[in-house]
Design a protein around this motif. Structure first.
Motif, mmCIF file in Angstrom:
data_model
loop_
_atom_site.group_PDB
_atom_site.id
_atom_site.type_symbol
_atom_site.label_atom_id
_atom_site.label_comp_id
_atom_site.label_asym_id
_atom_site.label_seq_id
_atom_site.Cartn_x
_atom_site.Cartn_y
_atom_site.Cartn_z
ATOM 1 N N UNK A 21 0.815 -1.308 -0.033
ATOM 2 C CA UNK A 21 -0.024 0.017 -0.141
ATOM 3 C C UNK A 21 0.587 1.056 0.041
ATOM 4 N N UNK A 22 1.905 0.982 -0.601
ATOM 5 C CA UNK A 22 2.914 2.428 -0.707
ATOM 6 C C UNK A 22 3.793 2.235 -1.905
ATOM 7 N N UNK A 23 5.244 2.410 -1.826
ATOM 8 C CA UNK A 23 5.999 2.555 -2.889
ATOM 9 C C UNK A 23 6.139 1.034 -3.609
ATOM 10 N N UNK A 24 5.902 0.176 -2.814
ATOM 11 C CA UNK A 24 6.054 -1.187 -3.543
ATOM 12 C C UNK A 24 4.838 -1.571 -4.406
ATOM 13 N N UNK A 25 3.524 -1.006 -4.420
ATOM 14 C CA UNK A 25 2.736 -0.950 -5.172
ATOM 15 C C UNK A 25 2.760 -0.040 -6.220
ATOM 16 N N UNK A 26 3.531 1.182 -6.141
ATOM 17 C CA UNK A 26 3.724 2.248 -7.267
ATOM 18 C C UNK A 26 4.843 1.484 -8.208
ATOM 19 N N UNK A 27 5.739 0.684 -7.551
ATOM 20 C CA UNK A 27 6.718 0.424 -8.439
ATOM 21 C C UNK A 27 6.246 -0.427 -9.661
ATOM 22 N N UNK A 28 5.107 -1.365 -9.253
ATOM 23 C CA UNK A 28 4.425 -2.169 -10.233
ATOM 24 C C UNK A 28 3.982 -1.165 -11.340
ATOM 25 N N UNK A 29 3.399 -0.071 -11.084
ATOM 26 C CA UNK A 29 2.890 0.796 -12.259
ATOM 27 C C UNK A 29 3.888 1.547 -12.975
ATOM 28 N N UNK A 30 5.139 1.793 -12.136
ATOM 29 C CA UNK A 30 6.392 2.451 -12.727
ATOM 30 C C UNK A 30 6.827 1.279 -13.636
ATOM 31 N N UNK A 31 7.094 0.020 -13.453
ATOM 32 C CA UNK A 31 7.537 -1.100 -14.194
ATOM 33 C C UNK A 31 6.936 -1.234 -15.611
ATOM 34 N N UNK A 32 5.534 -1.064 -15.457
ATOM 35 C CA UNK A 32 4.627 -0.998 -16.667
ATOM 36 C C UNK A 32 4.924 0.004 -17.521
ATOM 37 N N UNK A 33 5.296 1.264 -16.840
ATOM 38 C CA UNK A 33 5.464 2.515 -17.706
ATOM 39 C C UNK A 33 6.829 2.336 -18.504
ATOM 40 N N UNK A 34 7.770 1.553 -17.939
ATOM 41 C CA UNK A 34 9.083 1.476 -18.374
ATOM 42 C C UNK A 34 9.096 0.610 -19.617
ATOM 43 N N UNK A 35 8.080 -0.165 -19.701
ATOM 44 C CA UNK A 35 7.938 -1.210 -20.873
ATOM 45 C C UNK A 35 7.367 -0.357 -22.086
ATOM 46 N N UNK A 36 6.536 0.635 -21.679
ATOM 47 C CA UNK A 36 5.888 1.351 -22.823
ATOM 48 C C UNK A 36 6.751 2.198 -23.878
ATOM 49 N N UNK A 37 6.426 2.564 -24.558
ATOM 50 C CA UNK A 37 7.330 3.588 -25.509
ATOM 51 C C UNK A 37 7.642 4.905 -25.042
#
Length: 516
Positions: A21-37
């Motif tokens: 419920x903190x940065x660990x959950x945001x990191x999953x969103x960030x990882x997805x962003x990094x895979x995009x163009x």
């Protein structure tokens, strides 16, 4: 291809929420962003090193790497800006956290008194994409920190005015590097409405976002400190974002660049907020597991027992109207530790649960989460009344219902700026004008003398005038206890063993009308 998207991902005011419920959950969103163009850069805008019981442990009890830094390293942050709460546990701890970081810490207006140089080196970062697009990010911090922080925590540091400092650095960066985009990341917010310019709080220099928008040559402004959620695509030509707090949201500024001849230029800008809907990142959990296990053992230590439900908190607004055994406990601890005649304290969070039957160290730190120090200030009866008037302006009477005044809700909620006074009894009439509501104050059965001087125990933040209480700076500081208030509470509960939940201080009598 002559277009390229750059995504500046932003967190702010995480306050130690680095796992589930903190940065660990945001990191999953960030990882997805990094895979995009496109190109992705990750920025924290300050106030990450304080805010949870686990970070209290990290500051005092552990020689392990700082857990919030371990999480941020695992997430591959590109930079962080120094926030005001970074100083709460002293400069030595902040320096250690900076040394452990795999990313730079920025703040142009926090400088060393001896050299005049920025506190942690160059206060900006020049980001560059594979396509050669260069984005400069300059960090600045609210300069009100000396009004709030313990002097020993900021010794040797000069806090310069951020707007003039930023203006100088933006010009320097533009001239030296000619970046394709210029961004200011400011640990501070807005004292005015972004559209009308109406003042939303006293103009004391804490939140100077509107002034920063006036600086020529900036394309985006990252803000924080107020825990607000703000996305504005065009305020005076600048894109603005503030991504809430406690890692509940991830901010994004998307910059679209187009190349003409040999130069990249911005063709569109957009601010967005993302809420985490994915599971916590295993990388962040693993990076912080050892620290979490160590802090959990300490926080779960049982220190006492509550034999009454009166120490549980279920209704914060009602508590402020009628007082509470939990508040009286703080008064007792503060007055016992100092010998002061009077005590003042506040409820630091609307989600504070109070104490159930078994009381642990973690329970104390969940309720009293700020590392405030205890001081004694000598105040006249006149100043005490002025401070109580400020506190009870928290209440608004609307159609016979007691509600919270707008000035304590906007531009951000400030419930923690309502104060409880112990060692005195006072009557408040809500049908009277703000500033004239306190009709009677007594101390030890006698009317409080406006000209007499009384010793008052309070936290150092309030004694410095923090939280809309400038009148308290009229007093004389006569004592400082070298132990945090949370530790005093822990020690008191350990020594007492059993808490009965008695109401031990008279406090306030609140009336809707003076005829009641």
């Amino acid at each position: 291809m002559n277009k390229h998207h750059v995504h500046l991902l932003v967190t702010s005011d995480v306050h130690g929420q680095y796992r589930e419920n903190g940065l660990a959950n945001l990191d999953a969103v960030i990882a997805k962003k990094r895979k995009e163009d496109g190109s992705v850069f990750l920025i924290d805008n300050g106030d990450v090193l304080q805010g949870t019981p686990a970070l209290d442990f990290a500051a005092d009890q552990s020689d392990m790497p700082h857990p919030a830094i371990a999480a941020m390293n695992a997430m591959r942050y590109d930079m962080a800006v120094v926030g005001n709460h970074e100083f709460n546990y002293g400069f030595a701890m902040l320096e250690q956290a900076v040394e452990e970081s795999s990313f730079p810490w920025l703040s142009a207006n926090l400088v060393r008194e001896t050299s005049g140089e920025p506190l942690f080196g160059e206060p900006y970062r020049l980001l560059e994409t594979e396509q050669g697009i260069r984005i400069a990010v300059l960090g600045v911090t609210t300069f009100r920190i000396p009004w709030w922080e313990q002097p020993s925590h900021i010794e040797g540091i000069r806090f310069d005015e951020p707007v003039s400092t930023a203006k100088t650095w933006v010009k320097h960066i533009r001239n030296k590097h000619a970046p394709d985009a210029m961004v200011i990341s400011y640990h501070g917010g807005f004292a005015q409405d972004l559209h009308s310019g109406e003042w939303l709080e006293e103009h004391r220099g804490e939140n100077q976002g509107m002034e920063l928008l006036q600086i020529e040559g900036i394309d985006a402004l990252i803000t924080g400190h107020q825990h607000r959620s703000i996305t504005e695509n065009n305020i005076k030509g600048v894109t603005v974002i503030q991504p809430g707090s406690h890692a509940k949201q991830l901010g994004e500024i998307e910059l679209v660049f187009e190349k003409n001849s040999d130069r990249w230029s911005i063709v569109s800008k957009q601010a967005k907020l993302h809420s985490p809907e994915m599971e916590a990142s295993l990388a962040v959990l693993e990076a912080t597991q050892a620290q979490t296990d160590a802090s959990k053992k300490w926080l779960e230590e049982r220190i006492g027992t509550a034999v009454s439900h009166d120490l549980e908190i279920t209704d914060p607004l009602q508590l402020k109207q009628s007082g509470h055994a939990y508040v009286d406990l703080i008064h007792t601890v503060q007055m016992q530790a100092t010998g002061a005649e009077i005590s003042v304290t506040s409820m630091l969070s609307e989600s504070s649960p109070g104490f159930k039957e078994e009381i642990t160290i973690g329970d104390v730190l969940t309720n009293y989460m700020f590392p405030n120090m205890l001081v004694v200030v000598e105040l006249t009866g006149e100043v005490i009344k002025e401070a109580i008037e400020q506190s009870v302006s928290y209440f608004a009477l609307e159609k016979d219902d007691i509600r919270v005044s707008k000035r304590f809700l906007e531009p951000k909620p400030q419930h923690y700026n309502y104060d409880f006074w112990g060692g005195i009894a006072y009557t408040v009439c809500l049908d009277r004008s703000v500033g004239e509501r306190v009709t009677h104050i007594s101390h030890q059965g006698k009317p409080l003398d406006p000209k007499s001087v009384y010793s008052v125990a309070m936290n150092h933040y309030r004694a410095a005038g923090g939280g809309m209480y400038p009148m308290l700076t009229k007093g004389k500081l006569v004592d400082q206890v070298p132990t945090r208030i949370s530790r005093l509470l822990i020690d008191y509960i350990k020594e007492t063993g059993t808490l009965h939940g008695e109401r031990t201080h008279e406090g306030m009598i609140l009336k809707k009308t003076c005829n009641e």
